[in-house]
Design an enzyme around this catalytic site. Structure first.
Site, PDB file in Angstrom:
ATOM      1  N   HIS A  22     -47.450  -2.424  14.341  1.00 50.91           N
ATOM      2  CA  HIS A  22     -46.564  -1.266  14.528  1.00 50.91           C
ATOM      3  C   HIS A  22     -47.398  -0.016  14.831  1.00 50.91           C
ATOM      4  O   HIS A  22     -47.054   0.768  15.720  1.00 50.91           O
ATOM      5  CB  HIS A  22     -45.750  -0.984  13.251  1.00 50.91           C
ATOM      6  CG  HIS A  22     -44.809  -2.076  12.839  1.00 50.91           C
ATOM      7  ND1 HIS A  22     -44.793  -2.599  11.567  1.00 50.91           N
ATOM      8  CD2 HIS A  22     -43.837  -2.730  13.527  1.00 50.91           C
ATOM      9  CE1 HIS A  22     -43.840  -3.521  11.490  1.00 50.91           C
ATOM     10  NE2 HIS A  22     -43.260  -3.625  12.665  1.00 50.91           N
ATOM     11  N   LYS A  46     -31.220  -7.572   3.491  1.00 47.49           N
ATOM     12  CA  LYS A  46     -30.484  -7.452   2.226  1.00 47.49           C
ATOM     13  C   LYS A  46     -31.393  -7.051   1.077  1.00 47.49           C
ATOM     14  O   LYS A  46     -31.067  -6.206   0.274  1.00 47.49           O
ATOM     15  CB  LYS A  46     -29.794  -8.790   1.913  1.00 47.49           C
ATOM     16  CG  LYS A  46     -28.527  -8.965   2.707  1.00 47.49           C
ATOM     17  CD  LYS A  46     -27.712 -10.162   2.215  1.00 47.49           C
ATOM     18  CE  LYS A  46     -26.714 -10.586   3.273  1.00 47.49           C
ATOM     19  NZ  LYS A  46     -27.291 -11.538   4.264  1.00 47.49           N
ATOM     20  N   ARG A  95     -44.476  -9.111  21.283  1.00 48.46           N
ATOM     21  CA  ARG A  95     -45.716  -9.793  20.938  1.00 48.46           C
ATOM     22  C   ARG A  95     -45.912 -11.070  21.751  1.00 48.46           C
ATOM     23  O   ARG A  95     -47.009 -11.414  22.141  1.00 48.46           O
ATOM     24  CB  ARG A  95     -45.731 -10.159  19.448  1.00 48.46           C
ATOM     25  CG  ARG A  95     -45.815  -8.968  18.539  1.00 48.46           C
ATOM     26  CD  ARG A  95     -45.447  -9.322  17.138  1.00 48.46           C
ATOM     27  NE  ARG A  95     -44.066  -9.792  17.087  1.00 48.46           N
ATOM     28  CZ  ARG A  95     -43.385 -10.002  15.982  1.00 48.46           C
ATOM     29  NH1 ARG A  95     -43.975  -9.839  14.810  1.00 48.46           N
ATOM     30  NH2 ARG A  95     -42.138 -10.407  16.015  1.00 48.46           N
ATOM     31  N   SER A 133     -44.349  -8.433   9.685  1.00 44.32           N
ATOM     32  CA  SER A 133     -44.199  -7.948   8.307  1.00 44.32           C
ATOM     33  C   SER A 133     -43.925  -9.127   7.371  1.00 44.32           C
ATOM     34  O   SER A 133     -44.442  -9.187   6.251  1.00 44.32           O
ATOM     35  CB  SER A 133     -43.033  -6.956   8.221  1.00 44.32           C
ATOM     36  OG  SER A 133     -43.274  -5.840   9.032  1.00 44.32           O
TER      37      SER A 133
END
Ligand code: PNS
Length: 166
Positions: A22, A46, A95, A133
């Site tokens: 990022h 969530k 990516r 991530s």
């Protein structure tokens, strides 16, 4: 169109957490556009590991030295947020081919919702093409090394959040 108007890009994402992939895209965006806003989605996943406030704190810490990088949180439709900001461009990182289908769907849906906002894809440095991530959290939780893959502040904050096994 007013050619003199400064170009504002929005770089949206979950950033749970911010990775060096990022960071690489944000640095490229900051060179390409007059201003770039890192827009952190509040109610995406969530159960995010980091709350939106903490994700914002991390990005502010990393980009504090950049005069044309701003960090905000947003909720609701991305195109509505981008229109409120009067942004010209949505930036997304690509990516690998595997990203393409989802990204194309989002870009075309966003175009259908607001044809004035263009999506621009940028490729991160090849060192980060496999980085996500999700993998960072998994590798860290299982005792693997993530140094060099995330900003130092992320590694420090992960240490306070995740009990490492492995
Ligand atoms: O980092 P991510 O999880 O790949 O980012 C996805 C994100 C935040 C860009 C996407 O989920 C999004 O734009 N959410 C906001 C709601 C919205 O506008 N949905 C319609 C997208 S076509």
């Amino acid at each position: 169109m007013d050619e003199k108007r400064s170009k504002l890009a929005v770089y949206p994402g979950s950033f749970d957490p911010l990775t060096n992939g990022h960071v690489d895209i944000i640095e490229r965006g900051a060179r390409l556009f007059d201003r770039i806003v890192v827009a952190i989605l509040v109610n995406g996943e969530k159960n995010p590991l980091f709350g939106s406030g903490e994700r914002k704190e991390i990005a502010v810490d990393v980009f504090g030295g950049f005069s044309n990088v701003e960090v905000e949180t947003f909720d609701g439709l991305l195109v509505d947020y981008a229109a409120r900001k009067e942004a010209d461009v949505i930036v997304r990182g690509l990516r690998a081919i595997s990203d393409f289908e989802y990204e194309m769907q989002m870009a075309l849906m966003n175009r259908r919702l607001n044809r004035m906002i263009e999506t621009v894809f940028m490729m991160p440095d090849e060192r980060y093409t496999y980085l996500s991530s999700r993998l960072v959290k998994e590798v860290y939780a299982l005792g693997g090394t993530i140094t060099g893959l995330v900003p130092e502040i992320v590694e420090a904050r992960l240490a306070s959040k995740i009990q490492r096994g492995g």
